[in-house]
Design a protein around this motif. Structure first.
Motif, PDB file in Angstrom:
ATOM      1  N   ARG A 133      31.760 -89.965 -81.203  1.00 39.77           N
ATOM      2  CA  ARG A 133      30.510 -89.147 -82.128  1.00 39.77           C
ATOM      3  C   ARG A 133      29.382 -88.840 -80.972  1.00 39.77           C
ATOM      4  N   LYS A 134      29.002 -89.720 -80.171  1.00 42.94           N
ATOM      5  CA  LYS A 134      28.181 -89.228 -78.995  1.00 42.94           C
ATOM      6  C   LYS A 134      28.580 -88.224 -78.286  1.00 42.94           C
ATOM      7  N   ILE A 135      29.720 -88.228 -77.632  1.00 43.73           N
ATOM      8  CA  ILE A 135      30.311 -87.265 -77.001  1.00 43.73           C
ATOM      9  C   ILE A 135      30.516 -85.680 -77.970  1.00 43.73           C
ATOM     10  N   GLU A 136      30.522 -85.999 -78.804  1.00 43.61           N
ATOM     11  CA  GLU A 136      30.741 -84.655 -79.721  1.00 43.61           C
ATOM     12  C   GLU A 136      29.486 -83.878 -79.958  1.00 43.61           C
ATOM     13  N   ALA A 137      28.414 -84.754 -79.926  1.00 40.51           N
ATOM     14  CA  ALA A 137      26.974 -84.433 -80.175  1.00 40.51           C
ATOM     15  C   ALA A 137      26.454 -83.705 -79.161  1.00 40.51           C
ATOM     16  N   MET A 138      26.920 -83.808 -78.015  1.00 38.25           N
ATOM     17  CA  MET A 138      26.309 -83.373 -76.768  1.00 38.25           C
ATOM     18  C   MET A 138      26.617 -81.767 -76.618  1.00 38.25           C
ATOM     19  N   LYS A 139      25.930 -81.074 -75.880  1.00 37.57           N
ATOM     20  CA  LYS A 139      25.905 -79.628 -75.798  1.00 37.57           C
ATOM     21  C   LYS A 139      27.392 -79.277 -75.257  1.00 37.57           C
ATOM     22  N   ASP A 140      27.860 -78.370 -75.692  1.00 38.46           N
ATOM     23  CA  ASP A 140      29.243 -77.925 -75.466  1.00 38.46           C
ATOM     24  C   ASP A 140      29.294 -77.155 -74.115  1.00 38.46           C
ATOM     25  N   ALA A 141      30.609 -77.003 -73.566  1.00 40.71           N
ATOM     26  CA  ALA A 141      30.758 -76.251 -72.296  1.00 40.71           C
ATOM     27  C   ALA A 141      30.725 -74.597 -72.856  1.00 40.71           C
ATOM     28  N   PRO A 142      30.142 -73.948 -71.566  1.00 39.69           N
ATOM     29  CA  PRO A 142      30.148 -72.514 -71.929  1.00 39.69           C
ATOM     30  C   PRO A 142      31.529 -72.015 -72.460  1.00 39.69           C
ATOM     31  N   GLU A 143      32.638 -72.148 -71.946  1.00 41.78           N
ATOM     32  CA  GLU A 143      33.833 -72.040 -72.326  1.00 41.78           C
ATOM     33  C   GLU A 143      34.792 -73.036 -72.761  1.00 41.78           C
ATOM     34  N   VAL A 144      35.343 -72.954 -73.986  1.00 45.38           N
ATOM     35  CA  VAL A 144      36.056 -74.299 -74.112  1.00 45.38           C
ATOM     36  C   VAL A 144      37.490 -73.677 -74.029  1.00 45.38           C
ATOM     37  N   THR A 145      38.375 -74.464 -73.324  1.00 50.83           N
ATOM     38  CA  THR A 145      40.102 -74.022 -73.336  1.00 50.83           C
ATOM     39  C   THR A 145      40.626 -74.757 -74.275  1.00 50.83           C
ATOM     40  N   ASP A 146      41.835 -74.267 -74.431  1.00 53.12           N
ATOM     41  CA  ASP A 146      42.811 -74.618 -75.504  1.00 53.12           C
ATOM     42  C   ASP A 146      43.247 -76.224 -75.386  1.00 53.12           C
ATOM     43  N   GLU A 147      43.245 -76.744 -73.982  1.00 51.09           N
ATOM     44  CA  GLU A 147      43.448 -77.871 -73.882  1.00 51.09           C
ATOM     45  C   GLU A 147      42.232 -78.674 -74.257  1.00 51.09           C
ATOM     46  N   HIS A 148      40.877 -78.557 -74.138  1.00 47.68           N
ATOM     47  CA  HIS A 148      39.949 -79.163 -74.810  1.00 47.68           C
ATOM     48  C   HIS A 148      39.826 -79.065 -76.177  1.00 47.68           C
ATOM     49  N   GLN A 149      40.255 -78.021 -76.615  1.00 44.46           N
ATOM     50  CA  GLN A 149      40.068 -78.007 -78.195  1.00 44.46           C
ATOM     51  C   GLN A 149      41.280 -78.838 -78.712  1.00 44.46           C
ATOM     52  N   GLN A 150      42.343 -78.877 -78.059  1.00 44.91           N
ATOM     53  CA  GLN A 150      43.563 -79.822 -78.798  1.00 44.91           C
ATOM     54  C   GLN A 150      42.923 -81.185 -78.633  1.00 44.91           C
ATOM     55  N   PHE A 151      42.344 -81.785 -77.561  1.00 49.54           N
ATOM     56  CA  PHE A 151      41.787 -83.149 -77.319  1.00 49.54           C
ATOM     57  C   PHE A 151      40.679 -83.271 -78.452  1.00 49.54           C
ATOM     58  N   ARG A 152      39.956 -82.222 -78.643  1.00 49.74           N
ATOM     59  CA  ARG A 152      38.614 -82.438 -79.505  1.00 49.74           C
ATOM     60  C   ARG A 152      39.472 -82.845 -80.974  1.00 49.74           C
ATOM     61  N   ASN A 153      40.507 -81.628 -81.292  1.00 47.58           N
ATOM     62  CA  ASN A 153      41.166 -82.078 -82.726  1.00 47.58           C
ATOM     63  C   ASN A 153      41.756 -83.409 -82.872  1.00 47.58           C
ATOM     64  N   LYS A 154      42.492 -84.086 -81.795  1.00 54.17           N
ATOM     65  CA  LYS A 154      43.128 -85.038 -81.578  1.00 54.17           C
ATOM     66  C   LYS A 154      42.198 -86.309 -81.879  1.00 54.17           C
ATOM     67  N   ILE A 155      40.801 -86.117 -81.294  1.00 57.58           N
ATOM     68  CA  ILE A 155      39.699 -87.102 -81.485  1.00 57.58           C
ATOM     69  C   ILE A 155      39.329 -87.146 -82.913  1.00 57.58           C
ATOM     70  N   ASN A 156      39.032 -86.011 -83.442  1.00 57.74           N
ATOM     71  CA  ASN A 156      38.578 -85.658 -84.942  1.00 57.74           C
ATOM     72  C   ASN A 156      39.758 -86.518 -85.740  1.00 57.74           C
ATOM     73  N   MET A 157      40.718 -86.272 -85.588  1.00 55.89           N
ATOM     74  CA  MET A 157      41.934 -86.917 -86.576  1.00 55.89           C
ATOM     75  C   MET A 157      41.982 -88.517 -86.400  1.00 55.89           C
ATOM     76  N   GLU A 158      41.423 -89.008 -85.208  1.00 52.26           N
ATOM     77  CA  GLU A 158      41.606 -90.364 -85.133  1.00 52.26           C
ATOM     78  C   GLU A 158      40.219 -91.287 -85.509  1.00 52.26           C
ATOM     79  N   THR A 159      39.162 -90.436 -85.773  1.00 48.12           N
ATOM     80  CA  THR A 159      37.922 -91.145 -86.264  1.00 48.12           C
ATOM     81  C   THR A 159      38.137 -91.724 -87.543  1.00 48.12           C
TER      82      THR A 159
END
Length: 168
Positions: A133-159
């Motif tokens: 949650r702390k990492i998710e609250a941090m400022k986002d990178a200027p460009e989000v790659t597909d790999e980053h987005q997949q990892f975010r989705n995985k973390i969101n599903m696991e919380t």
């Protein structure tokens, strides 16, 4: 081959029969074959060996076969004894085997699930969920790659909170 000079031709069959009656036939057969082929050293091939010498040669040839048969009989007796008296298996040993089988089955099922492409996520601990949650609250990178987005989705599903909301 002739009879040795010490044996009368008329009594040769009686002499050889008397001495060789207690000799194993397999040894006598092998000894006679070796005699015919000249495989014995220091024996005059012009004469048949004396009954005592022929019996000694036959016994020596049969010794290998007799030893093999003895070993096989001992092996057979040992196997029969082992088969007749199985050791009782303790409950502790049975429990240990059941435990090992359970672990194997669980690992095997996990491996099969992984091969199919779906691995059930382990429940996330509260500390780990807070960390993400702390990492998710941090400022986002200027460009989000597909790999980053997949990892975010995985973390969101696991919380834990997201899974409870998705279940409702």
């Amino acid at each position: 081959m002739n009879y040795p000079p010490s044996i009368a031709k008329t009594k040769a069959i009686e002499e050889y029969s008397k001495v060789l009656s207690a000799v194993p036939s397999c040894g006598l057969r092998r000894a006679m074959t070796k005699l015919k082929h000249g495989q014995y050293e220091n024996i005059n091939l012009d004469f048949i060996p004396t009954p005592a010498n022929l019996a000694a040669m036959a016994r020596a040839e049969a010794k290998v076969t007799i030893d093999d048969l003895t070993r096989l009989r001992e092996k057979q007796a040992t196997l029969r004894d082992l088969h007749d008296k199985p050791e009782p298996v303790s409950e502790e040993a049975r429990a240990r085997v059941r435990s090992m089988l359970g672990r194997f089955n669980a690992n095997h099922e996990a491996h099969k699930a992984q091969q199919r492409g779906y691995v059930a996520p382990e429940p996330m601990s509260d500390e780990k969920a807070e960390y993400w949650r702390k990492i998710e609250a941090m400022k986002d990178a200027p460009e989000v790659t597909d790999e980053h987005q997949q990892f975010r989705n995985k973390i969101n599903m696991e919380t834990p909170e997201d899974r409870q909301e998705a279940a409702q």
